[in-house]
Design a protein around this motif. Structure first.
Motif, PDB file in Angstrom:
ATOM      1  N   ASN A   3      53.032  34.496  24.253  1.00 37.60           N
ATOM      2  CA  ASN A   3      51.800  34.083  24.952  1.00 37.60           C
ATOM      3  C   ASN A   3      52.101  32.739  25.594  1.00 37.60           C
ATOM      4  O   ASN A   3      52.215  31.724  24.905  1.00 37.60           O
ATOM      5  CB  ASN A   3      50.636  33.970  23.969  1.00 37.60           C
ATOM      6  N   GLN A   4      52.251  32.717  26.912  1.00 35.89           N
ATOM      7  CA  GLN A   4      52.834  31.553  27.583  1.00 35.89           C
ATOM      8  C   GLN A   4      52.022  30.281  27.345  1.00 35.89           C
ATOM      9  O   GLN A   4      52.565  29.244  26.975  1.00 35.89           O
ATOM     10  CB  GLN A   4      52.967  31.829  29.081  1.00 35.89           C
ATOM     11  N   TRP A   5      50.685  30.295  27.601  1.00 37.60           N
ATOM     12  CA  TRP A   5      49.917  29.057  27.499  1.00 37.60           C
ATOM     13  C   TRP A   5      49.810  28.570  26.061  1.00 37.60           C
ATOM     14  O   TRP A   5      49.885  27.376  25.781  1.00 37.60           O
ATOM     15  CB  TRP A   5      48.514  29.248  28.108  1.00 37.60           C
ATOM     16  N   LEU A   6      49.735  29.535  25.094  1.00 39.07           N
ATOM     17  CA  LEU A   6      49.659  29.136  23.690  1.00 39.07           C
ATOM     18  C   LEU A   6      51.018  28.691  23.167  1.00 39.07           C
ATOM     19  O   LEU A   6      51.120  27.739  22.378  1.00 39.07           O
ATOM     20  CB  LEU A   6      49.104  30.281  22.860  1.00 39.07           C
ATOM     21  N   ASP A   7      52.088  29.355  23.630  1.00 38.97           N
ATOM     22  CA  ASP A   7      53.428  28.974  23.202  1.00 38.97           C
ATOM     23  C   ASP A   7      53.762  27.564  23.649  1.00 38.97           C
ATOM     24  O   ASP A   7      54.443  26.812  22.941  1.00 38.97           O
ATOM     25  CB  ASP A   7      54.463  29.959  23.750  1.00 38.97           C
ATOM     26  N   GLY A   8      53.312  27.168  24.838  1.00 44.86           N
ATOM     27  CA  GLY A   8      53.588  25.814  25.309  1.00 44.86           C
ATOM     28  C   GLY A   8      53.008  24.757  24.390  1.00 44.86           C
ATOM     29  O   GLY A   8      53.657  23.736  24.090  1.00 44.86           O
ATOM     30  N   LEU A   9      51.776  24.973  23.909  1.00 40.53           N
ATOM     31  CA  LEU A   9      51.164  24.022  22.981  1.00 40.53           C
ATOM     32  C   LEU A   9      51.917  23.990  21.649  1.00 40.53           C
ATOM     33  O   LEU A   9      52.122  22.918  21.064  1.00 40.53           O
ATOM     34  CB  LEU A   9      49.702  24.421  22.747  1.00 40.53           C
ATOM     35  N   VAL A  10      52.339  25.195  21.202  1.00 39.40           N
ATOM     36  CA  VAL A  10      53.059  25.264  19.925  1.00 39.40           C
ATOM     37  C   VAL A  10      54.399  24.556  20.029  1.00 39.40           C
ATOM     38  O   VAL A  10      54.825  23.847  19.112  1.00 39.40           O
ATOM     39  CB  VAL A  10      53.225  26.738  19.497  1.00 39.40           C
TER      40      VAL A  10
END
Length: 898
Positions: free
Chosen positions: A208-215
Motif C-alpha cells: 500500500n504505497q501511501w501507508l508504506d511511505g509512513l511506515v
C-alpha cells in the motif's frame, strides 16, 4: 503435513552467485583533537573528513579458510545524504559448485592516500563482515540480510571468522540489566519490523504505497534510535578496556555499523547437495559402464555387554554413520611396486642374449605347467617374468601366445615395441583360441588386430558359429577405436560377401539396437547402430547389395506383421478355439499379404529357405501362457517349413543356449561322435519377440500319458521291429540313446534348470531334445533340483537300468564329456565374450557366469578322476527322488491350469 517443494543447489549449474550491496548504517564518533595531534595522518581518511564520504565494497567467496574466487568490487560512487550503493555484484562461481562451508567475505574500504604502506589501492578497511551462504539447515540464504560490520577489520572468511555477520548477545551485569533490557526491546522491535519488510518484499504481505511511505519513515526513526542505543550499550560494556587500533583508543568498539545486503530470491528453498564425482583416474582397471565404484558392504559392528547401542552407539538408527571411502588402490591391475620391478627386470632383458636363452629342466617344467592353464587362470608376477624371459624360446608353441600377451604390459610403450613384432613371428594359433584375445581384458589395437587376422582363416560356416559372440565383442573395443575397429571392419566385409552371414549379422545388430533397457549402455546402442549403418553402406558397394537391402527390409515388414498378429491374439479376450479362428482369419486376409509372398523371401530364421506364403488353415495357437503361434510356410521346393512365433519374451538366452549346443555338436562330430542332437534354429528379432523352428515331436509327459506310463511303448509304436531287441527299430533306439547322452552332458555343463517332463521332447524317429532354456548356469526355480536331468522315464525308454542300452548310454556320456573337456578353452572363451550381454542369467553375476561353466568341467582334476566323478553324478541323478516330486507337482499345476 503440508506439501512442500525445494530445489537442490546442484540444479543451479548455470547461475552465478550474486549479491546486492544496499546501504551502510551507523554513527561514527568524531576523533578528538588530542588524537589528531598524535596522529595527523588520520585527518586524510575520507571517512574522518565527511560522514558521507566515498567508500567502496569488495566481496569474495571463501570456503574452508581459503579463498574460492577473486574479489568483485563496486564502482566508485559519491554520496550525498547516505551511503547507498544499490549495486549487484557477480561472483565468478555457480551455485552448483559452492561447498557447504562457503562464506561471503565483504569488506568496506576507506580511501586514504596518505597511508599507502601495505596496499597499492590507497585504501584501508573501514570494516568487514563474513556471512555464510548456507544456514544451519543447509538451505541457501536469500533475501535482505543485515550484517554487523567490524570496524577497521577486513573480512577474513576463515572457518572461525573474527568478523561474523551476527554477534551473539553479551551477558548482562546486575547494574546494567534494566538499561540493557530497554536496549534489547528497541533492537528486537527493529528486527521485527525488518522481518515484516522481508515478507512484503517476498510478496507475503500486500503493498500500500501511501501507508508504506509512513511506515518506512517510522522504521528509519526506530532504526536510528536502536543503533544509538545499541552503540551506547556497547560503549558501556567496553569502557573498562582500551585498545589502540591505528592510533585510536577504543573507537572500533564504540562505533556500530550495519551493512545491508540482498541475496537472490528463488521460488523454492535451495538445499545444498554435494556433487558425486567419478572415481579419480588412478586405477588401470576398467570401471563399469555407469562409472559406479562397486564397494564392499560396510562391516558389521558388534557391541559388548553393557554398551548402550540405542543411545550413543551405532544402533539401527545410526547405521548411516558408517561411511565408505573410495580407495584408488582397489581395482588396480598392477601393483605400483610390482610394475616398477617389472620395468627394471625387463629393461635388462633386451638384445641378442634373450634370443639364445634356453630354459633348464625346472624352468621348462614350470613353463609347461603355465601353458596348461585355462583362459580364466591368473598368471602371477613370477610366471609373467618367466614367460617374458623365454619369449623367444616359446615362439614355436602356439599355446603360449595368449600367455605371452597376458604377461606383457600393453600400457608400457617400451614393452609394446618389443612385443608387437613377436606376434607375427609366433606359431599361428587356432581360430577358436583367437577369440580369447577379443575379450574385455585385451583392449590394445595391436592384440585385437592380430586376433582378427587369425579369424580371417575361418570359413563362413565356422564364423557363423561364433558370430553371436563376435557381435558382443564389439563392446570391448578400446576407447577411440569404436565402430572403426579392425573387428567391425572384418565383420562388415564378411557379412557383405555372404548373404547367410549377413542375414544373422543384421538381426543380431537390430536386437541390440532395439534394447532400450538400463542394462544396455547408450554408447553401446550407438556403436551397434553405427556398425549397422556401415554394413548397409558397404552392401551398396557389392553387385547384389541393393537386392540384399531390400530383402532385409521385406523381412522386417514380415516380422512386423507377425508381431502385430501375435499381440492381437494374446490380448484378445477369447478362448483358445476362437483365438485359432481369429489367427486363421488374419492370415487369410489379403491385405496382410501373407497368403502369397511374391517374389519369394528368404526366411530370417533360416535364410537358405525361400518362402512363398503361409498356409492359413494349418495355423495353430499353443496352450502356453504367451500363446505362441505355429505357422506353416510354403517354400520354393514345395515343402513346408514350420516355425513358432511368440511375443512377450526375450529369446536371446534361448538363442545363446542353442548356439552353444550347435557348437558342441560340431565339436563332437569332429571326433566322429554323432549324438543325434537336434539344435533347432532360433532367432530373437527384438527384445520381446522371436521365432524358432518347429520340430514335430511330443513332450515326455504327453507320450507317457498316452502310452500308459511307458516311453518304450511310444518308441515301439512309432518304430516297430519284432526282430530287434525290445521291439524297437535299431536306428530309432540308437537315436534315442545317443541324444539322451548328448543332452544330459550338455545341459549339465550349461547348468540348465527348470527341467520337467513338459520341456523334454521326443520325435517319432527317437530323437530326444530339450526346449525352454529360461534358467541356465545353475539357476532353478525349484529347490533341491538335481544337477543332471535323468529321470526314470528316460531310463525306462532304454529298457531299464539293467539293460545293455543303459550301459551304452553311459559310455556315450563319458566320451562326450571327455571330448568337450578338451575344448574347454573355446567354450569358456565364448561365455567370456558374452559377459556384458543383456541376458538374464548372465547379468545376475557377470564375472561368475564363466566360472560356473568352468566348475562343471572339472579342469583341475585328471581325466580318470573326472570320469569317475561324472559316473557318480549319473547314478545320483538316476536315484534322486526329487525329480519325481517336481514332475508330479508340475503335472498337477498344468492339469489345474487346463
Amino acid at each position: 503435513m503440508e506439501a512442500f517443494s525445494f530445489a537442490t543447489s546442484s540444479a543451479l549449474d548455470k547461475l552465478q552467485v550474486h549479491v546486492r550491496i544496499d546501504r551502510l548504517d551507523g554513527h561514527q564518533k568524531p576523533i578528538p583533537y588530542s588524537v589528531l595531534l598524535k596522529r595527523p595522518d588520520l585527518r586524510h581518511r575520507a571517512s574522518n573528513t565527511n560522514s558521507h564520504s566515498e567508500l567502496y565494497v569488495t566481496a569474495q567467496i571463501w570456503a574452508d579458510s581459503k579463498p574460492l574466487t577473486v574479489q568483485a568490487q563496486t564502482v566508485y560512487k559519491s554520496f550525498k545524504n547516505a551511503r547507498v550503493w544499490n549495486e549487484w555484484l557477480t561472483l565468478p562461481v555457480t551455485y552448483s559448485n559452492l561447498p557447504l562451508s562457503a562464506q561471503l567475505a565483504i569488506t568496506v574500504w576507506d580511501l586514504s592516500p596518505a597511508e599507502d604502506k601495505d596496499s597499492n589501492h590507497h585504501a584501508i578497511p573501514f570494516g568487514g563482515t563474513t556471512i555464510p551462504l548456507f544456514d544451519k539447515d543447509n538451505t541457501l540464504q536469500k533475501g535482505r540480510q543485515r550484517c554487523r560490520l567490524h570496524r577497521h577489520k577486513a573480512a577474513d572468511g576463515l572457518s572461525s571468522t573474527t568478523t561474523p555477520w551476527v554477534i551473539p548477545p553479551a551477558r548482562k551485569g546486575r547494574k546494567d540489566a534494566a538499561t540493557e533490557d530497554i536496549v534489547d526491546e528497541q533492537v528486537a522491535e527493529m528486527q521485527r519490523l525488518e522481518e515484516l519488510l522481508k515478507k512484503q518484499e517476498m510478496g507475503d504481505i500486500p503493498q500500500n504505497q501511501w501507508l508504506d511511505g509512513l511506515v518506512f519513515k517510522k522504521m528509519m526513526k526506530i532504526r536510528n534510535e536502536a543503533l544509538k542505543a545499541e552503540a551506547a550499550a556497547q560503549r558501556r560494556h567496553n569502557q573498562a578496556y582500551s585498545r589502540d587500533v591505528n592510533g585510536t583508543s577504543d573507537m572500533a568498539d564504540d562505533e556500530l555499523f550495519y551493512l545491508d545486503i540482498e541475496l537472490p530470491r528463488f521460488d523454492h528453498s535451495v538445499v545444498f547437495t554435494d556433487t558425486e564425482y567419478d572415481p579419480p583416474p588412478m586405477t588401470t582397471a576398467k570401471l563399469p559402464s555407469d562409472s559406479d565404484v562397486r564397494l564392499r558392504p560396510p562391516p558389521e559392528v558388534s557391541f559388548g555387554p553393557g554398551i548402550n547401542v540405542n543411545g550413543n552407539g551405532y544402533g539401527d538408527g545410526d547405521a548411516g554413520r558408517l561411511i565408505r571411502i573410495y580407495d584408488p588402490e582397489i581395482g588396480r591391475v598392477d601393483n605400483p611396486a610390482e610394475a616398477k620391478h617389472r620395468r627394471l627386470i625387463r629393461s635388462q632383458q633386451t638384445g641378442t642374449l634373450d634370443r639364445d636363452r634356453k630354459p633348464n629342466v625346472d624352468a621348462r617344467d614350470r613353463l609347461n605347467t603355465i601353458m596348461s592353464y585355462g583362459p580364466l587362470h591368473e598368471i602371477t608376477l613370477g610366471e609373467r617374468d618367466l614367460i617374458w624371459k623365454f619369449r623367444y624360446y616359446l615362439l614355436r608353441d602356439k599355446r603360449s601366445l595368449t600367455k605371452f600377451v597376458k604377461a606383457t604390459s600393453w600400457r608400457d610403450p617400451l614393452e609394446v615395441r618389443q612385443a608387437a613384432p613377436l606376434l607375427e613371428k609366433w606359431a599361428e594359433i587356432d581360430v577358436d583360441d583367437a577369440l580369447e584375445l577379443l575379450g574385455p581384458q585385451f583392449d590394445h589395437p595391436i592384440v585385437r588386430g592380430y586376433a582378427v587376422e587369425r579369424l580371417k582363416n575361418a570359413d563362413d560356416d565356422e564364423l557363423l558359429v561364433y558370430l553371436l559372440q563376435l557381435v558382443q565383442a564389439l563392446k570391448y573395443e578400446a576407447p577411440g577405436e569404436g565402430d572403426d575397429s579392425s573387428l567391425a571392419r572384418f565383420l562388415i566385409t564378411r557379412a557383405s560377401n555372404s548373404f547367410i552371414l549377413g542375414n544373422f549379422f543384421h538381426w543380431y545388430l537390430m536386437v541390440e539396437i532395439s534394447d532400450g533397457s538400463a542394462d544396455q549402455a547408450p554408447e553401446h546402442r550407438d556403436l551397434f547402430a553405427k556398425v549397422e549403418f556401415d554394413f548397409m553402406f558397404e552392401l551398396e558397394k557389392t553387385s547384389e547389395g541393393a537386392a540384399k537391402r531390400k530383402t532385409f527390409l521385406r523381412q522386417g515388414e514380415l516380422l512386423t506383421i507377425l508381431t502385430k498378429i501375435s499381440k492381437d491374439i494374446r490380448y484378445a479376450r477369447d478362448d483358445r478355439p476362437r483365438k485359432i479362428a481369429r489367427l486363421k482369419k488374419f492370415l487369410a486376409d489379403p491385405k496382410n499379404e501373407l497368403i502369397n509372398i511374391d517374389p519369394p523371401l528368404a526366411l530370417p530364421l533360416d535364410p537358405s529357405v525361400m518362402v512363398t506364403g503361409i498356409y492359413p488353415d494349418e495355423a495353430n495357437v499353443l496352450k502356453s501362457s504367451l500363446l505362441p503361434m505355429v505357422l506353416n510356410f510354403k517354400t520354393t521346393t514345395n515343402t513346408k517349413y514350420s516355425i513358432i512365433f511368440k511375443t512377450g519374451d526375450d529369446l536371446r538366452q534361448d538363442q545363446l543356449v542353442i548356439q552353444i549346443i550347435t557348437l558342441m555338436d560340431r565339436l563332437l562330430r569332429k571326433e566322429n561322435l554323432d549324438l543325434k542332437l537336434t539344435p533347432y534354429r532360433i532367432l530373437a528379432t527384438s527384445t520381446s519377440a522371436g521365432a524358432f523352428q518347429f520340430i514335430p515331436s511330443m513332450s515326455l509327459a504327453a507320450a507317457v500319458s498316452k502310452y500308459k506310463g511307458s516311453l518304450l511303448a511310444y518308441l515301439r509304436a512309432n518304430n516297430p521291429d519284432d526282430t530287434a531287441p525290445l521291439g524297437v527299430r535299431k536306428e530309432a533306439m540308437d537315436n534315442y540313446i545317443k541324444s539322451c547322452a548328448g543332452y544330459c552332458v550338455i545341459t549339465y555343463l550349461l547348468g540348465v534348470g527348470d527341467r520337467h517332463l513338459d520341456n523334454l521332447l521326443i520325435s517319432p524317429s527317437g530323437h530326444f531334445f530339450h526346449v525352454d532354456f529360461g534358467y541356465i548356469l545353475g539357476r532353478d526355480p525349484k529347490p533341491f533340483a538335481p544337477q543332471m536331468k535323468l529321470c526314470k522315464e528316460m531310463i525306462e525308454g532304454m529298457g531299464g537300468p539293467s539293460h545293455a542300452n543303459y550301459s551304452q548310454f553311459k559310455e556315450y556320456c563319458f566320451t562326450a564329456y571327455s571330448t568337450l573337456r578338451k575344448s574347454s578353452s573355446l567354450i569358456l572363451n565364448l561365455f567370456a565374450l558374452m559377459r556384458e550381454a543383456n541376458i538374464p542369467d548372465i547379468k545376475i553375476e557377470r564375472e561368475g557366469s564363466v566360472r560356473k561353466v568352468q566348475e562343471r568341467l572339472w579342469l583341475e582334476v585328471s581325466e580318470e578322476e573326472a570320469m569317475r566323478g561324472f559316473e557318480r553324478l549319473i547314478e545320483e541323478s538316476k536315484e534322486s527322488w526329487m525329480p519325481v516330486v517336481i514332475d508330479r507337482l508340475h503335472g498337477f499345476v498344468q492339469h489345474w491350469r487346463a
